[in-house]
Scaffold this active site. Structure first.
Site, short mmCIF file in Angstrom:
data_model
loop_
_atom_site.label_atom_id
_atom_site.label_comp_id
_atom_site.label_asym_id
_atom_site.label_seq_id
_atom_site.Cartn_x
_atom_site.Cartn_y
_atom_site.Cartn_z
N GLY A 137 0.96 -0.87 -0.09
CA GLY A 137 0.29 0.23 -0.23
C GLY A 137 0.85 1.17 0.47
O GLY A 137 2.13 1.26 0.44
N CYS A 138 0.25 2.28 -0.88
CA CYS A 138 0.82 3.51 -0.72
C CYS A 138 1.45 4.09 0.81
O CYS A 138 2.45 4.52 1.22
CB CYS A 138 0.09 4.31 -1.38
SG CYS A 138 -1.57 5.43 -0.15
N PHE A 139 0.69 4.44 1.90
CA PHE A 139 1.33 4.99 3.48
C PHE A 139 1.88 3.19 4.05
O PHE A 139 3.31 4.14 4.21
CB PHE A 139 -0.07 5.06 3.74
CG PHE A 139 -1.05 5.63 4.44
CD1 PHE A 139 -0.43 7.61 4.55
CD2 PHE A 139 -2.62 6.47 4.09
CE1 PHE A 139 -1.03 9.00 4.57
CE2 PHE A 139 -3.20 7.20 4.00
CZ PHE A 139 -2.55 8.24 3.91
N CYS A 142 5.52 4.23 2.15
CA CYS A 142 6.31 5.30 2.72
C CYS A 142 6.69 5.51 4.11
O CYS A 142 7.90 5.72 4.76
CB CYS A 142 4.81 6.72 2.30
SG CYS A 142 5.75 7.85 3.10
#
Length: 328
Positions: A137-139, A142
């Site tokens: 996932g993106c979150f 990061c």
């Protein structure tokens, strides 16, 4: 490896599908075999993704071909598993799923297919030999990239406080009351505080490196009034000096071409439209402050998926991904 890789895309009309097309149209070793979209079958891709006008004459199709080397699933959460159950794919075809369906260990098996969690900075050796990838996932990408070096040395020994803001594309194309321009513009809001779904995959990755992570990950996600990108600001109590922290992070990411540690403060425009993650560190008293930034649609989705494809097929890891940041 000089072989041309034949790629198929399921769900090519959305944000991640569009980014996948923009990368693969210009990838030196990829041929796009088909782009599936039941709602756009027969339409030119450039009629939906208008920035590709002049770059491709491909059309969407509602058909699926098995004459491919890799299949990208750019579909919504829950839909990847349903698609594979309804459409058995030849076992020799590699699959890269951008949904959350197979990311967690308890969900990583589907019939004879086993999905490897596709964060290269964590699982590169496994990805190289994998047949199926669950793209992070993106979150989660990061935040993990901001914490992995600490976990690798067992240094997550106190609560981690995380405040992260994402652009509007993180919510996908489907309209909701929080995605309209009139609501989002000049606005800021918090959602799913302390209970965001990406916490589960973050926890599994940190445990993989450190063993049990006993302290809480206090994650407060925010909706920003910009289109794309994620900035995660994190802090944790740490006995490391600032120099020791930099040496740890620089050593951990030395062989990872997309993650860079900056000794100067960073800003989101440095990574938007790229597959990079930039990390900046500061020491304030006994707290280590970590800033991590990515483009949610690239390193947080389609760019990382292509990075995984490159590794799976023995290509240069950066092939097709030497992209220019928006800059200003």
């Amino acid at each position: 490896m000089s072989k041309t890789i034949k790629a198929g895309i399921i769900g090519g009309a959305g944000y991640t599908g569009g980014e996948m097309l923009r990368i693969l149209v210009n990838h030196p070793q990829v041929e796009i075999a088909f782009v599936n979209s039941s709602s756009n079958a027969g339409n030119l891709i450039s009629e939906v993704h208008t920035d590709l006008f002049g770059d491709t004459d491909l059309r969407f199709t509602d058909q699926i071909s098995q004459d491919i080397d890799v299949l990208f699933l750019c579909v919504g959460h829950g839909d990847a598993k349903k698609f594979l159950e309804a459409n058995p794919i030849n076992e020799n075809v590699k699959i890269i799923d951008l949904s959350q369906d197979f990311r967690l260990a308890q969900n990583s098996q589907l019939a004879t297919r086993n999905f490897i969690y596709g964060l290269p900075e964590l699982n590169k050796e496994k990805i190289v030999s994998a047949q199926n990838i669950a793209n992070p996932g993106c979150f989660a990408t990061c935040i993990q990239l901001g914490l992995l070096p600490l976990a690798s040395k067992g240094l997550l020994q106190s609560e981690v406080h995380i405040n992260a803001t994402t652009g509007s594309t993180g919510a996908g194309q489907s309209l909701s009351k929080t995605s309209h321009f009139s609501w989002r513009n000049n606005n800021l809001s918090i959602y799913k505080a302390f209970e965001h779904q990406h916490l589960n995959e973050i926890g599994e990755s940190l445990t993989q490196l450190q063993g049990e992570v006993k302290e809480a990950l206090n994650f407060v996600p925010q909706r920003g009034d910009f289109t794309r990108g994620i900035l995660a600001a994190m802090y944790i109590e740490s006995g490391l000096t600032e120099e020791e922290a930099y040496e740890l992070y620089e050593s951990y990411y030395a062989n990872h071409p997309f993650t860079h540690v900056s000794r100067k403060n960073i800003d989101l425009k440095q990574v938007v439209n790229t597959n990079k993650c930039l990390i900046h560190l500061e020491k304030h008293g006994n707290k280590l402050f970590i800033i991590s930034i990515i483009d949610n649609l690239l390193k947080g989705a389609s760019g990382q998926a292509v990075q995984n494809m490159n590794l799976m097929f023995g290509l240069e890891e950066t092939a097709g991904l030497k992209l220019k940041a928006i800059g200003f």
